[in-house]
Design an enzyme around this catalytic site. Structure first.
Site, PDB file in Angstrom:
ATOM      1  N   LYS A  43       0.695  -1.127   0.065  1.00 44.50           N
ATOM      2  CA  LYS A  43      -0.001   0.108   0.056  1.00 44.50           C
ATOM      3  C   LYS A  43       1.044   1.286   0.001  1.00 44.50           C
ATOM      4  CE  LYS A  43      -3.791   2.256   2.631  1.00 44.50           C
ATOM      5  NZ  LYS A  43      -4.513   2.065   3.730  1.00 44.50           N
TER       6      LYS A  43
ATOM      7  N   SER B 188      -9.764   2.333   2.976  1.00 46.37           N
ATOM      8  CA  SER B 188      -8.906   3.260   2.180  1.00 46.37           C
ATOM      9  C   SER B 188      -7.979   2.180   1.457  1.00 46.37           C
ATOM     10  CB  SER B 188      -8.074   3.981   3.215  1.00 46.37           C
ATOM     11  OG  SER B 188      -7.229   3.301   3.832  1.00 46.37           O
TER      12      SER B 188
ATOM     13  N   SER C 138     -10.203  -0.159   7.333  1.00 45.34           N
ATOM     14  CA  SER C 138      -9.624  -0.077   5.820  1.00 45.34           C
ATOM     15  C   SER C 138      -8.777  -1.188   5.411  1.00 45.34           C
ATOM     16  CB  SER C 138      -8.574   0.989   5.772  1.00 45.34           C
ATOM     17  OG  SER C 138      -8.983   2.303   5.646  1.00 45.34           O
TER      18      SER C 138
HETATM   19  N1  GLN Z   1     -13.195   4.867   6.551  1.00 45.53           N
HETATM   20  C1  GLN Z   1     -12.593   5.081   7.756  1.00 45.53           C
HETATM   21  C2  GLN Z   1     -11.992   6.429   7.820  1.00 45.53           C
HETATM   22  O1  GLN Z   1     -12.017   7.201   6.692  1.00 45.53           O
HETATM   23  C3  GLN Z   1     -11.421   4.379   8.014  1.00 45.53           C
HETATM   24  C4  GLN Z   1     -10.421   4.498   7.234  1.00 45.53           C
HETATM   25  C5  GLN Z   1      -9.110   3.574   7.700  1.00 45.53           C
HETATM   26  O2  GLN Z   1      -9.326   2.458   8.275  1.00 45.53           O
HETATM   27  N2  GLN Z   1      -7.869   3.939   7.372  1.00 45.53           N
HETATM   28  O3  GLN Z   1     -11.405   7.145   8.729  1.00 45.53           O
END
Ligand code: GLN
Length: 483
Positions: A76, A151, A175
């Protein structure tokens, strides 16, 4: 060849069915052909990958190979990679070539893995759909008009589209699990402190945790063997004896007690999703597990608490992106203040700016007690719910997402609807617990994930339970049309 799992590739390389150069070329070719559509990679490091593969083949020829030698994978773009663009999905870092490797990246290098490149992601890991990336939305390989989740949507889409057998990812509020669920692959978020955060660009430091996405639980166990390591460079890394997460995959799970939180089967959950999750749970009953309804009474407070804690921490973490030392800098600044203001206004996308503003507000004098301190108290209540539940059960199960993958653009104008996507995943990050998403069904031709929530440091048992499910079912073997 591209449908092979990491475990199968490891065996094939050992048996000289093909070389690391051959399998690496195969995946690079797939990326070249398919990723114009999926957009799951930000950077492809073809030349480096082939060099690493060549080195791996040489090691093997000398009889010096270990399990991971020559296996292709991807990172990632939140993990710093020495000499390679590390953008975190943001314009702010679209010119940032990291001068060092994250611990996770150097662990894979030391293990002999081949890195194909860096996967796309929501900007600074903020999002649930991968639409906030400066490098454009990632498409779900099951239906390219839909989101892959976020994400870590690039990592999940790349594994589902069979552009890589595995990819690293990170999970602050879901995410890893949410994109794994929406793309029909397996993902694991470890206990907070198991995987080093050093060199993983910080979003919300007390919630962020790196973990693997791959086709199977067995592959996630193999990746976790590399990722989990005590690191003196990360003050929240916890020193524990090194474990082999593949060792207990084949243990019997008969007699285990599964807890089903009644709050996770609420009206927020699409009834077809609930049916798929319950059908998956009944597979475990066939394997001799007992099922028990439990309650996690503070579940409804998880989203409000998270959307105070996460923005608060991100507003502090992102203050280092000031246009001075690295990253985007505006043209012809008038003075220092203008430099800060314009560099940040130009470099950050709308969602990131929204979070920084919310976080700075929640931390400001006069509001700190009302919001931040309150959210931290809620966090303790949520943790206590889980601690109480684990007195009676070995594992908790439920849905990962309220519905299958939604359409690109469907939630973009409504941040609250987007935040509600994480309703079943966020509590776990607030508590620091480990969790997984395992493919467990289909609704309208789209994958459904089953969430497994383990007790602290119980990754081995959670992987064992997931692996046994994958021996009994073939949801994880299903691939999008044309793959
Ligand atoms: N969707 C959540 C956020 O926007 C989690 C994102 C994540 O786990 N990095 O904060």
């Amino acid at each position: 060849m591209h449908n092979k799992t990491i475990a199968q590739i490891a065996k094939d390389l050992e048996n000289k069915v093909y070389s690391s150069v051959e399998i690496t070329q195969h995946f690079l070719k797939r990326i070249e052909e398919q990723d114009k559509t999926l957009n799951s990679f930000i950077t492809v490091t073809a030349e480096n990958a082939l060099q690493e593969a060549k080195n791996a083949d040489n090691l093997r020829a000398k009889g010096e190979a270990s399990v991971w030698t020559g296996i292709p994978m991807a990172h990632k773009d939140i993990f710093c990679t020495d000499g390679v663009l590390t953008s975190c999905g943001s314009k702010m870092l679209s010119n940032f070539v990291a001068p060092y490797d994250a611990t996770v990246v150097s662990n894979f290098k030391q293990a002999g893995a081949v890195s194909l490149g860096k996967t796309n992601m929501d900007e600074f890991a903020m999002g649930s759909s991968n639409e906030t990336s400066y490098f454009g939305a990632v498409k779900n390989p099951w239906d390219t008009s839909r989101v892959p989740g976020g994400s870590s949507g690039g990592s999940a889409a790349a594994v589902a589209g069979r552009l890589t057998p595995g990819a690293t990812a990170s999970d602050t509020g879901g995410s890893i699990r949410q994109p794994a669920a929406l793309c029909g692959v397996t993902g694991l978020k470890p206990t907070y402190g198991l995987v080093s955060r050093w060199g993983m660009i910080a979003y919300a430091s007390s919630l962020d945790q790196g973990g693997p996405i791959a086709q199977t639980a067995e592959d996630c166990a193999m990746m976790l063997n590399v990722m989990a390591s005590f690191d003196t460079k990360d003050s929240t890394s916890i020193e524990r004896p090194k474990q082999d997460y593949t060792a207990s995959l084949n243990n019997s799970i008969a007699g285990k007690t599964i807890g089903l939180p009644k709050e996770y089967f609420s009206k927020d959950l699409d009834p077809a999703m609930a049916a798929a999750v319950r059908a998956a749970v009944s597979e475990f009953e066939k394997m001799g597990c007992k099922v028990k309804e439990i309650s996690l009474p503070n579940t409804h407070l998880a989203i409000p608490a998270y959307y105070v804690v996460a923005p608060a921490e991100c507003s502090a973490n992102l203050s280092r992106m000031d246009g001075v030392r690295f990253g985007h800098r505006c043209e012809n600044p008038k003075d220092l203040e203008d430099l800060y203001k314009r560099s940040r206004a130009e470099g950050f996308g709308k969602e990131v700016q929204r979070r920084i503003m919310v976080g700075a507000y929640a931390l400001s004098a006069g509001f700190y007690d009302a919001y931040y301190v309150k959210a931290q108290k809620i966090r303790r209540l949520i943790k206590n719910d889980f601690v109480a539940a684990f007195k009676d059960v070995d594992i908790i199960m439920g849905p990962v997402t309220p519905s299958p993958a939604f359409k690109i653009g469907e939630n973009t104008s409504d941040p609250i609807a987007m935040y509600l996507e994480d309703i079943f995943t966020i509590a776990l990050n607030l508590a620091g617990l480990p969790g997984m998403s395992v493919p467990a069904g289909m609704v309208n031709g789209l994958p459904v994930g089953l969430q497994l929530i383990g007790n602290y440091w119980d990754e081995a048992q959670m992987l064992n339970i997931a692996h046994q499910f994958q021996l009994a079912t073939d949801w994880h073997k299903q691939a999008p049309a044309g793959v």
